[in-house]
Design a protein around this motif. Structure first.
Motif, PDB file in Angstrom:
ATOM      1  N   GLY A 120      35.924  11.500  88.075  1.00  0.00           N
ATOM      2  CA  GLY A 120      37.304  10.663  87.846  1.00  0.00           C
ATOM      3  C   GLY A 120      36.815   9.205  88.252  1.00  0.00           C
ATOM      4  O   GLY A 120      36.963   8.280  87.129  1.00  0.00           O
ATOM      5  N   LEU A 121      36.220   8.953  89.398  1.00  0.00           N
ATOM      6  CA  LEU A 121      35.896   7.707  89.555  1.00  0.00           C
ATOM      7  C   LEU A 121      34.747   7.038  88.608  1.00  0.00           C
ATOM      8  O   LEU A 121      34.866   5.962  88.462  1.00  0.00           O
ATOM      9  N   LEU A 122      33.847   7.920  88.462  1.00  0.00           N
ATOM     10  CA  LEU A 122      32.658   7.633  87.714  1.00  0.00           C
ATOM     11  C   LEU A 122      32.966   7.026  86.157  1.00  0.00           C
ATOM     12  O   LEU A 122      32.682   6.030  85.714  1.00  0.00           O
ATOM     13  N   PHE A 123      34.035   8.136  85.485  1.00  0.00           N
ATOM     14  CA  PHE A 123      34.680   7.705  84.277  1.00  0.00           C
ATOM     15  C   PHE A 123      35.245   6.517  84.216  1.00  0.00           C
ATOM     16  O   PHE A 123      35.431   5.869  83.203  1.00  0.00           O
ATOM     17  N   ALA A 124      36.364   6.084  85.150  1.00  0.00           N
ATOM     18  CA  ALA A 124      36.896   5.268  85.180  1.00  0.00           C
ATOM     19  C   ALA A 124      36.295   4.049  85.452  1.00  0.00           C
ATOM     20  O   ALA A 124      36.911   2.694  84.916  1.00  0.00           O
ATOM     21  N   ILE A 125      35.373   3.981  86.037  1.00  0.00           N
ATOM     22  CA  ILE A 125      34.358   2.453  86.468  1.00  0.00           C
ATOM     23  C   ILE A 125      33.474   2.343  85.050  1.00  0.00           C
ATOM     24  O   ILE A 125      33.173   1.369  84.835  1.00  0.00           O
ATOM     25  N   ALA A 126      32.878   3.582  84.709  1.00  0.00           N
ATOM     26  CA  ALA A 126      31.652   3.370  83.616  1.00  0.00           C
ATOM     27  C   ALA A 126      32.304   2.804  82.504  1.00  0.00           C
ATOM     28  O   ALA A 126      31.848   2.130  81.887  1.00  0.00           O
ATOM     29  N   ALA A 127      33.490   3.428  82.104  1.00  0.00           N
ATOM     30  CA  ALA A 127      33.999   2.970  80.695  1.00  0.00           C
ATOM     31  C   ALA A 127      34.383   1.339  80.490  1.00  0.00           C
ATOM     32  O   ALA A 127      33.958   0.789  79.335  1.00  0.00           O
ATOM     33  N   PRO A 128      34.939   0.767  81.311  1.00  0.00           N
ATOM     34  CA  PRO A 128      35.247  -0.714  81.342  1.00  0.00           C
ATOM     35  C   PRO A 128      33.612  -1.263  81.370  1.00  0.00           C
ATOM     36  O   PRO A 128      33.532  -2.333  80.767  1.00  0.00           O
ATOM     37  N   GLY A 129      32.869  -0.741  82.277  1.00  0.00           N
ATOM     38  CA  GLY A 129      31.522  -1.250  82.318  1.00  0.00           C
ATOM     39  C   GLY A 129      30.869  -1.281  80.628  1.00  0.00           C
ATOM     40  O   GLY A 129      30.103  -2.239  80.331  1.00  0.00           O
ATOM     41  N   GLY A 130      30.997  -0.307  80.244  1.00  0.00           N
ATOM     42  CA  GLY A 130      30.680  -0.063  78.866  1.00  0.00           C
ATOM     43  C   GLY A 130      31.295  -1.175  77.727  1.00  0.00           C
ATOM     44  O   GLY A 130      30.699  -1.717  76.918  1.00  0.00           O
ATOM     45  N   PHE A 131      32.501  -1.331  78.113  1.00  0.00           N
ATOM     46  CA  PHE A 131      33.133  -2.633  77.214  1.00  0.00           C
ATOM     47  C   PHE A 131      32.803  -3.975  77.687  1.00  0.00           C
ATOM     48  O   PHE A 131      32.600  -4.750  76.716  1.00  0.00           O
ATOM     49  N   ILE A 132      32.495  -4.121  78.751  1.00  0.00           N
ATOM     50  CA  ILE A 132      32.147  -5.326  79.129  1.00  0.00           C
ATOM     51  C   ILE A 132      30.555  -5.430  78.728  1.00  0.00           C
ATOM     52  O   ILE A 132      30.131  -6.868  78.302  1.00  0.00           O
ATOM     53  N   TYR A 133      29.739  -4.636  78.633  1.00  0.00           N
ATOM     54  CA  TYR A 133      28.356  -4.774  78.098  1.00  0.00           C
ATOM     55  C   TYR A 133      28.511  -4.911  76.533  1.00  0.00           C
ATOM     56  O   TYR A 133      27.675  -5.851  75.989  1.00  0.00           O
ATOM     57  N   MET A 134      29.482  -4.339  75.752  1.00  0.00           N
ATOM     58  CA  MET A 134      29.509  -4.607  74.363  1.00  0.00           C
ATOM     59  C   MET A 134      29.999  -5.869  74.133  1.00  0.00           C
ATOM     60  O   MET A 134      29.661  -6.628  73.179  1.00  0.00           O
ATOM     61  N   TYR A 135      30.797  -6.503  75.165  1.00  0.00           N
ATOM     62  CA  TYR A 135      31.278  -7.951  74.780  1.00  0.00           C
ATOM     63  C   TYR A 135      30.201  -8.942  75.169  1.00  0.00           C
ATOM     64  O   TYR A 135      30.002  -9.770  74.317  1.00  0.00           O
ATOM     65  N   MET A 136      29.474  -8.556  76.191  1.00  0.00           N
ATOM     66  CA  MET A 136      28.446  -9.697  76.571  1.00  0.00           C
ATOM     67  C   MET A 136      27.406  -9.444  75.496  1.00  0.00           C
ATOM     68  O   MET A 136      26.542 -10.686  75.109  1.00  0.00           O
ATOM     69  N   THR A 137      27.032  -8.353  74.917  1.00  0.00           N
ATOM     70  CA  THR A 137      25.985  -8.336  73.749  1.00  0.00           C
ATOM     71  C   THR A 137      26.459  -8.520  72.306  1.00  0.00           C
ATOM     72  O   THR A 137      25.488  -8.617  71.581  1.00  0.00           O
ATOM     73  N   ARG A 138      27.847  -8.681  72.180  1.00  0.00           N
ATOM     74  CA  ARG A 138      28.494  -8.886  70.961  1.00  0.00           C
ATOM     75  C   ARG A 138      28.132  -7.843  69.871  1.00  0.00           C
ATOM     76  O   ARG A 138      28.077  -8.036  68.622  1.00  0.00           O
ATOM     77  N   LYS A 139      27.739  -6.581  70.269  1.00  0.00           N
ATOM     78  CA  LYS A 139      27.629  -5.594  69.383  1.00  0.00           C
ATOM     79  C   LYS A 139      28.878  -4.514  69.602  1.00  0.00           C
ATOM     80  O   LYS A 139      29.049  -3.653  70.472  1.00  0.00           O
ATOM     81  N   PHE A 140      30.096  -4.720  68.837  1.00  0.00           N
ATOM     82  CA  PHE A 140      31.032  -3.805  68.874  1.00  0.00           C
ATOM     83  C   PHE A 140      30.861  -2.835  67.681  1.00  0.00           C
ATOM     84  O   PHE A 140      30.904  -3.178  66.545  1.00  0.00           O
TER      85      PHE A 140
ATOM     86  N   ILE B 228      36.974   4.717  75.247  1.00  0.00           N
ATOM     87  CA  ILE B 228      38.468   4.830  75.652  1.00  0.00           C
ATOM     88  C   ILE B 228      38.725   6.151  75.969  1.00  0.00           C
ATOM     89  O   ILE B 228      39.520   6.627  76.998  1.00  0.00           O
ATOM     90  N   GLY B 229      38.146   7.507  75.416  1.00  0.00           N
ATOM     91  CA  GLY B 229      38.371   8.740  75.780  1.00  0.00           C
ATOM     92  C   GLY B 229      37.634   8.828  77.161  1.00  0.00           C
ATOM     93  O   GLY B 229      38.475   9.486  77.712  1.00  0.00           O
ATOM     94  N   ILE B 230      36.727   8.456  77.230  1.00  0.00           N
ATOM     95  CA  ILE B 230      36.049   8.498  78.776  1.00  0.00           C
ATOM     96  C   ILE B 230      36.769   7.859  79.650  1.00  0.00           C
ATOM     97  O   ILE B 230      37.120   8.359  81.023  1.00  0.00           O
ATOM     98  N   PHE B 231      37.436   6.773  79.464  1.00  0.00           N
ATOM     99  CA  PHE B 231      38.315   6.025  80.549  1.00  0.00           C
ATOM    100  C   PHE B 231      39.418   6.819  80.945  1.00  0.00           C
ATOM    101  O   PHE B 231      40.074   7.144  81.701  1.00  0.00           O
ATOM    102  N   LEU B 232      40.168   7.328  79.767  1.00  0.00           N
ATOM    103  CA  LEU B 232      41.471   8.110  79.841  1.00  0.00           C
ATOM    104  C   LEU B 232      41.221   9.304  80.621  1.00  0.00           C
ATOM    105  O   LEU B 232      41.993   9.821  81.303  1.00  0.00           O
ATOM    106  N   LEU B 233      40.107  10.064  80.225  1.00  0.00           N
ATOM    107  CA  LEU B 233      39.634  11.352  80.991  1.00  0.00           C
ATOM    108  C   LEU B 233      39.336  11.022  82.527  1.00  0.00           C
ATOM    109  O   LEU B 233      40.058  11.593  83.343  1.00  0.00           O
ATOM    110  N   GLY B 234      38.844   9.868  82.866  1.00  0.00           N
ATOM    111  CA  GLY B 234      38.656   9.514  84.287  1.00  0.00           C
ATOM    112  C   GLY B 234      40.042   9.172  85.084  1.00  0.00           C
ATOM    113  O   GLY B 234      40.144   9.579  86.413  1.00  0.00           O
ATOM    114  N   ILE B 235      40.957   8.478  84.217  1.00  0.00           N
ATOM    115  CA  ILE B 235      42.257   8.327  84.751  1.00  0.00           C
ATOM    116  C   ILE B 235      42.900   9.453  84.931  1.00  0.00           C
ATOM    117  O   ILE B 235      43.537   9.847  86.077  1.00  0.00           O
ATOM    118  N   LEU B 236      43.009  10.522  83.947  1.00  0.00           N
ATOM    119  CA  LEU B 236      43.650  11.608  84.119  1.00  0.00           C
ATOM    120  C   LEU B 236      43.035  12.684  85.438  1.00  0.00           C
ATOM    121  O   LEU B 236      43.708  13.080  86.230  1.00  0.00           O
TER     122      LEU B 236
END
Length: 142
Positions: free
Chosen positions: A9-29, A38-46
Motif C-alpha cells: 500500500g505504501l509503495l503503490f501510494a508513493i510510486a504512482a505520484p512519483g510516476g506522474f512527476i516523472y511524466m511531467y518533468m520529461t513532458r512525455k504524457f 491512477i489504478g496503482i495509486f487507487l490500489l495503494g490507497i485501498l
C-alpha cells in the motif's frame, strides 16, 4: 501477511505520484501510462485503508483471543487451499492460508478452537484446534 499488505500500500501510494512527476518533468504524457498510474495509486490507497486502522493493534501486539466451538471448512482453488474456521458461538469466520492436518479426525465434526486476532478482529494471527471431548491440542499454526 499484514505487513506485506501495508508495505505494498505504501509503495503503490508513493510510486504512482512519483510516476506522474516523472511524466511531467520529461513532458512525455501517455494516456495508457496515466490510467495505469491512477489504478496503482487507487490500489495503494485501498490497501492503506484496509491496513492502517489496525496498525496500532499490530505494532503494540494488542490481540484478542476468540474461543469456543468451531467448524472447519476447506476451500480449494487451483493449487492453493485455505481453511476457514467458523466460530459457532461468536458467529465469526476466520480464514488461514494453511490447511490443518485433521485427516484422522475429519473436518466436518465440531472442535474447540482458540483464534488469536487483532483487537478489531480484522487480521488473523494464529489458531489452535482442540478435541472437544478430551481438550487435547490437535493442531496449531505456531
Amino acid at each position: 501477511m499484514y505487513y506485506l499488505l501495508l508495505a505494498f500500500g505504501l509503495l503503490f501510494a508513493i510510486a504512482a505520484p512519483g510516476g506522474f512527476i516523472y511524466m511531467y518533468m520529461t513532458r512525455k504524457f501517455k494516456f495508457l501510462r496515466s490510467i495505469q498510474l491512477i489504478g496503482i495509486f487507487l490500489l495503494g490507497i485501498l490497501l492503506l485503508t484496509m491496513t492502517l486502522p489496525s496498525l496500532k493493534y499490530m505494532v503494540l501486539k494488542q490481540y484478542d483471543v476468540v474461543e469456543g466451538e468451531c467448524r472447519i471448512e476447506i476451500s480449494t482453488s487451483g493449487r492453493s487451499a485455505d481453511a476457514t474456521l467458523h466460530m459457532v458461538d461468536a458467529d465469526e469466520y476466520f480464514s488461514f492460508p494453511d490447511v490443518p492436518g485433521l485427516d484422522a479426525y475429519g473436518l466436518d465434526i465440531p472442535y474447540y478452537c482458540e483464534v488469536t486476532v487483532s483487537k478489531d478482529h480484522v487480521f488473523e494471527i494464529q489458531y489452535k484446534i482442540f478435541d472437544v471431548k478430551t481438550g487435547n491440542l490437535l493442531v496449531s499454526n505456531e
